[in-house]
Structures are given as C-alpha cells and as structure tokens.
Design a protein around this motif. Sequence first.
Motif, mmCIF file in Angstrom:
data_model
loop_
_atom_site.group_PDB
_atom_site.id
_atom_site.type_symbol
_atom_site.label_atom_id
_atom_site.label_comp_id
_atom_site.label_asym_id
_atom_site.label_seq_id
_atom_site.Cartn_x
_atom_site.Cartn_y
_atom_site.Cartn_z
ATOM 1 N N THR A 3 -1.193 7.061 7.525
ATOM 2 C CA THR A 3 0.274 6.820 7.562
ATOM 3 C C THR A 3 1.044 6.210 6.254
ATOM 4 O O THR A 3 0.422 5.272 5.547
ATOM 5 N N VAL A 5 4.594 5.109 4.931
ATOM 6 C CA VAL A 5 5.730 4.422 5.123
ATOM 7 C C VAL A 5 6.717 4.373 3.978
ATOM 8 O O VAL A 5 6.069 3.690 2.888
ATOM 9 N N LEU A 63 5.732 -1.421 8.424
ATOM 10 C CA LEU A 63 4.916 -1.511 7.178
ATOM 11 C C LEU A 63 3.532 -1.920 7.732
ATOM 12 O O LEU A 63 2.598 -1.962 6.925
ATOM 13 N N ALA A 66 1.072 0.613 8.038
ATOM 14 C CA ALA A 66 0.980 1.761 6.888
ATOM 15 C C ALA A 66 -0.190 1.715 6.256
ATOM 16 O O ALA A 66 -0.761 0.656 5.943
ATOM 17 N N ILE A 69 2.406 2.614 1.295
ATOM 18 C CA ILE A 69 4.066 2.182 1.192
ATOM 19 C C ILE A 69 4.663 2.602 0.067
ATOM 20 O O ILE A 69 3.920 2.406 -0.925
ATOM 21 N N THR A 97 -3.465 -2.586 1.669
ATOM 22 C CA THR A 97 -2.318 -1.487 1.588
ATOM 23 C C THR A 97 -2.059 -1.119 0.182
ATOM 24 O O THR A 97 -1.914 -1.625 -0.572
#
Length: 316
Positions: A3, A5, A63, A66, A69, A97
């Motif tokens: 993912t 974001v 977030l 994610a 990011i 992340t």
Amino acid sequence: MHTVVVLALDGVIPFDLSVPIDTFGRARLPDGRVPYRVRVCAVREEVSAGAFTVRAPYGLDALAEADTIILPGVAKPPEVLPPGVAETLRAAAARGTRIASICVGAFLLAATGLLDGLRATTHWIAAPDLAARYPEVTVDPNVLYVDNGRFLTSAGAAAAMDMCLHMIRNDLGSAVAAHAARMSVMPLEREGGQAQFIVHELPPAPAGATLEPLLHWLEEHCDRELTVEEVAAWAGMSTRTLNRRFREQTGTTPVRWLHRARVRRAQHLLETTSHPVERIAVQAGFGSPTAFRERFRRVVGTSPQAYRRTFRAAAG
C-alpha cells in the motif's frame, strides 16, 4: 499487496502528486497482477492544487495502513506542519514504514525531524533554503535522489520518477521496474546516481537507420575486444564516418555505446548468475577485473559486488 499512500497537503504541486500515483499504478508483475494499492489522503477532504482543487478520498488515518508514504511538494512549504501530520508521520516511521519526499516535499519530511543526521536532496533551487532551515540535515543538491533506507528524498520533476522506479526495483526486481519505466516513457539514458537501480536500454538508432544492423552486431559481440577501427571495418566505413553517424543516430560515440552495452550485460549477469566478478569481467568484454570495476563504478555509481547485493536483497 503493498500500500502506497500519497499525502496531499494544501498547495500540493500537481506534478509531484501525480508522479507516484501513475508510476506505482503502472507497475505490473510478470503474470499481470497489480502489486501496489495507491491511495491519496489529506488532512481535510479538499486541498488546493493551484489551478484546481483535489478531493482526497482518505484522511490521515490511511497513513496507519501504509507500507510506503509519499510526501509531494507544496507551493510554499510551511515551517510547522498542519496539526497531526508530524506526529502521524513519526508514528509511521516508528512502525518501519518507508517515507519518501518529492522535490520540496523534503521540507515536509525534514519538519518531522526524521531527516536529522541524514543526507537528503531537493530541487537544486531550494537546496540552500532547506540547508539553512534544517541545519541537522546534510543537503546534497547534486543528485537526483537519496535513499537512506527507510527515508528517501528526490529532486524535482523527472527525478521523482527515478526515485519511484528505484523503490519499485527494490521491492519487485529489475524486470518490473523496467516495465514501469517503459510505461512511464522514461528517457533511455540518464546521467546520475539513479543508474545502478534502473534498467536502461541502449540508445537506439531510428528504425531503418544505417547503423541498425551494426548496433545489433555490437550488442551480440560486446564480449569481444573491439577497436573503433575493427568496428568501422565491419561496417564498411571509415572511422570518421562511423563516429559521425553514431553521433547523428544515437547521440553518443561508438566507444561509449560499447561501454554501456558491456555494463548492461554485466548488470544482467550480476543479477541472474552467481559467477565471480572476474568471470563476469571476461563475459562482458572487459580487459581485466580492474578495468571492469572501474568502468562499472563510473557508469553505475557503485561496485559490482554492491550492485549484486542490492539486487539480491531486493529480490529476496
């Protein structure tokens, strides 16, 4: 599914916003599956993007889900981020992340303190301001992007594509990144530190050009020790004519073209075999392992062993 974001703050630069959406969105696995889920979030439902307004379907809570990011630049980077943004980004970083900024988005990332003690880049015209505003950050205005592991920063415009392709390659390997590059219509040859991560095609001759058969022959025989005189003789022309036609049809010289072909072959061998560097030097047409290492570092920006480690870590 990974993912991604993209956080759109007020005043977001439209190009910065669109590049990660399009580049990650174009990535495809060899079997055609989509490897990335791309979402756009914002502090509030609508944010200004200069000539138009962006309606973001997700809030800051996106977030938390994610894996990556992306922070696009904004027209006037604030010294203090909107409420909740810095805290949310720091919490995401603590979870591991990956966070990347585009162009002056580096100001947003730096404002969180996550870049303190690290090297970073931004658009060259904004680099002095970034260095002055955040003295704990080592600003390098001479590169297209900087990868610190979990934190990445890129320069402006097309450098954002370079960085996104680099991340795709780290995640999914060179074949997927090469496909995404072609779909993004990236230039075939780019100078800069991104070269060790992005698969570049050799400068082609236009279809039907007089050099087309010669280029195919050179690529097939780049493992041989070839001089310009030998190449010209095979092509049935003088060295002067050969050099001129190479400039006209490929934008480079025969020697540079051949160096690129050999390095590209070496990259493929490093990625797909366990052959020692000394053997690859011979297979790629370099006169010695020392010459191979020097040329590889000059073109790619890193050593053959480091390149192999990077690719295998990404593939694993």
